[in-house]
Design a protein around this motif. Structure first.
Motif, PDB file in Angstrom:
ATOM      1  N   LEU A  13      24.597  36.184  37.870  1.00  0.00           N
ATOM      2  CA  LEU A  13      25.054  35.011  36.764  1.00  0.00           C
ATOM      3  C   LEU A  13      26.329  35.121  36.500  1.00  0.00           C
ATOM      4  O   LEU A  13      26.936  34.106  36.249  1.00  0.00           O
ATOM      5  N   TYR A  14      27.149  36.461  36.279  1.00  0.00           N
ATOM      6  CA  TYR A  14      28.067  36.421  35.772  1.00  0.00           C
ATOM      7  C   TYR A  14      29.391  36.909  36.888  1.00  0.00           C
ATOM      8  O   TYR A  14      30.664  37.031  36.393  1.00  0.00           O
ATOM      9  N   TRP A  15      28.780  37.301  38.126  1.00  0.00           N
ATOM     10  CA  TRP A  15      29.729  37.986  38.868  1.00  0.00           C
ATOM     11  C   TRP A  15      31.177  36.791  39.369  1.00  0.00           C
ATOM     12  O   TRP A  15      32.217  37.148  39.173  1.00  0.00           O
ATOM     13  N   LYS A  16      30.806  35.560  39.531  1.00  0.00           N
ATOM     14  CA  LYS A  16      31.917  34.653  39.888  1.00  0.00           C
ATOM     15  C   LYS A  16      32.981  34.452  38.627  1.00  0.00           C
ATOM     16  O   LYS A  16      34.232  34.514  38.687  1.00  0.00           O
ATOM     17  N   LYS A  17      32.041  34.390  37.433  1.00  0.00           N
ATOM     18  CA  LYS A  17      32.988  34.097  36.316  1.00  0.00           C
ATOM     19  C   LYS A  17      33.847  35.336  35.916  1.00  0.00           C
ATOM     20  O   LYS A  17      35.003  34.947  35.547  1.00  0.00           O
ATOM     21  N   LEU A  18      33.270  36.440  36.227  1.00  0.00           N
ATOM     22  CA  LEU A  18      34.086  37.518  35.605  1.00  0.00           C
ATOM     23  C   LEU A  18      35.116  37.669  36.541  1.00  0.00           C
ATOM     24  O   LEU A  18      36.253  38.166  36.225  1.00  0.00           O
ATOM     25  N   THR A  19      34.865  37.629  37.905  1.00  0.00           N
ATOM     26  CA  THR A  19      35.997  37.557  38.812  1.00  0.00           C
ATOM     27  C   THR A  19      37.017  36.855  38.507  1.00  0.00           C
ATOM     28  O   THR A  19      38.223  37.119  38.807  1.00  0.00           O
ATOM     29  N   ALA A  20      36.848  35.428  38.448  1.00  0.00           N
ATOM     30  CA  ALA A  20      37.677  34.316  38.098  1.00  0.00           C
ATOM     31  C   ALA A  20      38.762  35.024  36.884  1.00  0.00           C
ATOM     32  O   ALA A  20      39.609  34.619  36.863  1.00  0.00           O
ATOM     33  N   PHE A  21      37.866  35.409  35.843  1.00  0.00           N
ATOM     34  CA  PHE A  21      38.539  35.842  34.624  1.00  0.00           C
ATOM     35  C   PHE A  21      39.589  36.904  35.005  1.00  0.00           C
ATOM     36  O   PHE A  21      40.499  37.013  34.619  1.00  0.00           O
ATOM     37  N   SER A  22      38.966  37.903  35.470  1.00  0.00           N
ATOM     38  CA  SER A  22      39.652  39.166  35.920  1.00  0.00           C
ATOM     39  C   SER A  22      41.166  38.760  36.956  1.00  0.00           C
ATOM     40  O   SER A  22      42.034  39.155  36.673  1.00  0.00           O
ATOM     41  N   TYR A  23      40.828  37.608  37.732  1.00  0.00           N
ATOM     42  CA  TYR A  23      41.950  37.294  38.700  1.00  0.00           C
ATOM     43  C   TYR A  23      42.917  36.508  37.860  1.00  0.00           C
ATOM     44  O   TYR A  23      44.090  36.820  38.168  1.00  0.00           O
ATOM     45  N   THR A  24      42.665  35.731  36.862  1.00  0.00           N
ATOM     46  CA  THR A  24      43.497  35.187  35.944  1.00  0.00           C
ATOM     47  C   THR A  24      44.495  36.107  35.332  1.00  0.00           C
ATOM     48  O   THR A  24      45.708  35.846  34.895  1.00  0.00           O
ATOM     49  N   MET A  25      44.189  37.509  35.181  1.00  0.00           N
ATOM     50  CA  MET A  25      44.928  38.284  34.461  1.00  0.00           C
ATOM     51  C   MET A  25      45.809  39.363  35.452  1.00  0.00           C
ATOM     52  O   MET A  25      46.681  39.618  35.406  1.00  0.00           O
ATOM     53  N   THR A  26      45.012  39.280  36.718  1.00  0.00           N
ATOM     54  CA  THR A  26      45.727  40.309  37.680  1.00  0.00           C
ATOM     55  C   THR A  26      46.390  39.418  38.668  1.00  0.00           C
ATOM     56  O   THR A  26      47.281  40.147  39.203  1.00  0.00           O
ATOM     57  N   GLN A  27      45.967  38.340  39.002  1.00  0.00           N
ATOM     58  CA  GLN A  27      46.702  37.649  40.088  1.00  0.00           C
ATOM     59  C   GLN A  27      46.407  38.290  41.455  1.00  0.00           C
ATOM     60  O   GLN A  27      47.254  38.148  42.425  1.00  0.00           O
TER      61      GLN A  27
END
Length: 174
Positions: A13-27
């Protein structure tokens, strides 16, 4: 979270959302995925010790903390990441999901009336500094000062709303 099936459902349920969130901070896609993976590994390893009341806020906070920890270990200033989030919200103010506008308006309501008016004209109506100065009969420098002060106050308020970052970013209509 001791049940492997529940853990797997949570992961799915959360993998994609968390990865997108992490990506916005790390690029950095690989780093973002590694951070999320570390959060889930840590969660599984501590499944007998951790008691979680609300899983979603817990996971997003854990990812944010892991990102900060990663950059802290690499001598990176986490305020740059906080600024990215705050800048995103402020720069996309007019396109934020209507449900979130209520929260942002509560921050705006804390601004002095003139500062709020100037900021809304600048961000929502896309007026230039010259146009705002002419319309309100104030100097351009006063408009600049009001915008600067208003954005600073909004940024301070957004620090308290950092938990909204994934929701805002994932629910945008680009």
């Amino acid at each position: 979270m001791k049940n492997p099936e529940i853990f797997e459902e949570t992961y799915t349920l959360y993998w994609k959302k968390l990865t997108a969130f992490s990506y916005t901070m790390t690029q950095d896609n690989d780093l973002a995925q590694n951070i999320v993976q570390d959060v889930f590994v840590d969660l599984w390893e501590r499944k007998n010790d951790v008691e979680i009341n609300a899983i979603e806020p817990y996971l997003f906070r854990a990812v944010k903390n892991q990102v900060f920890k990663h950059y802290q270990n690499n001598k990176f200033d986490k305020t740059i990441l906080e600024d990215k989030f705050e800048d995103y919200v402020i720069d996309h103010f007019a396109t934020i999901d209507p449900e979130l506008m209520d929260l942002l308006y509560s921050l705006l309501d804390k601004l002095p009336e003139k500062r709020k008016e100037v900021l809304l004209m600048y961000k929502m109506q896309d007026m230039t500094i010259d146009q705002i100065a002419d319309e309100l009969g104030i100097s351009k420098q006063t408009v600049k000062n009001q915008i600067s002060s208003g954005l600073k106050q909004l940024r301070e308020g957004l620090k308290d709303l950092a938990w909204l970052a994934p929701f805002i970013i994932l629910h945008q209509k680009f």
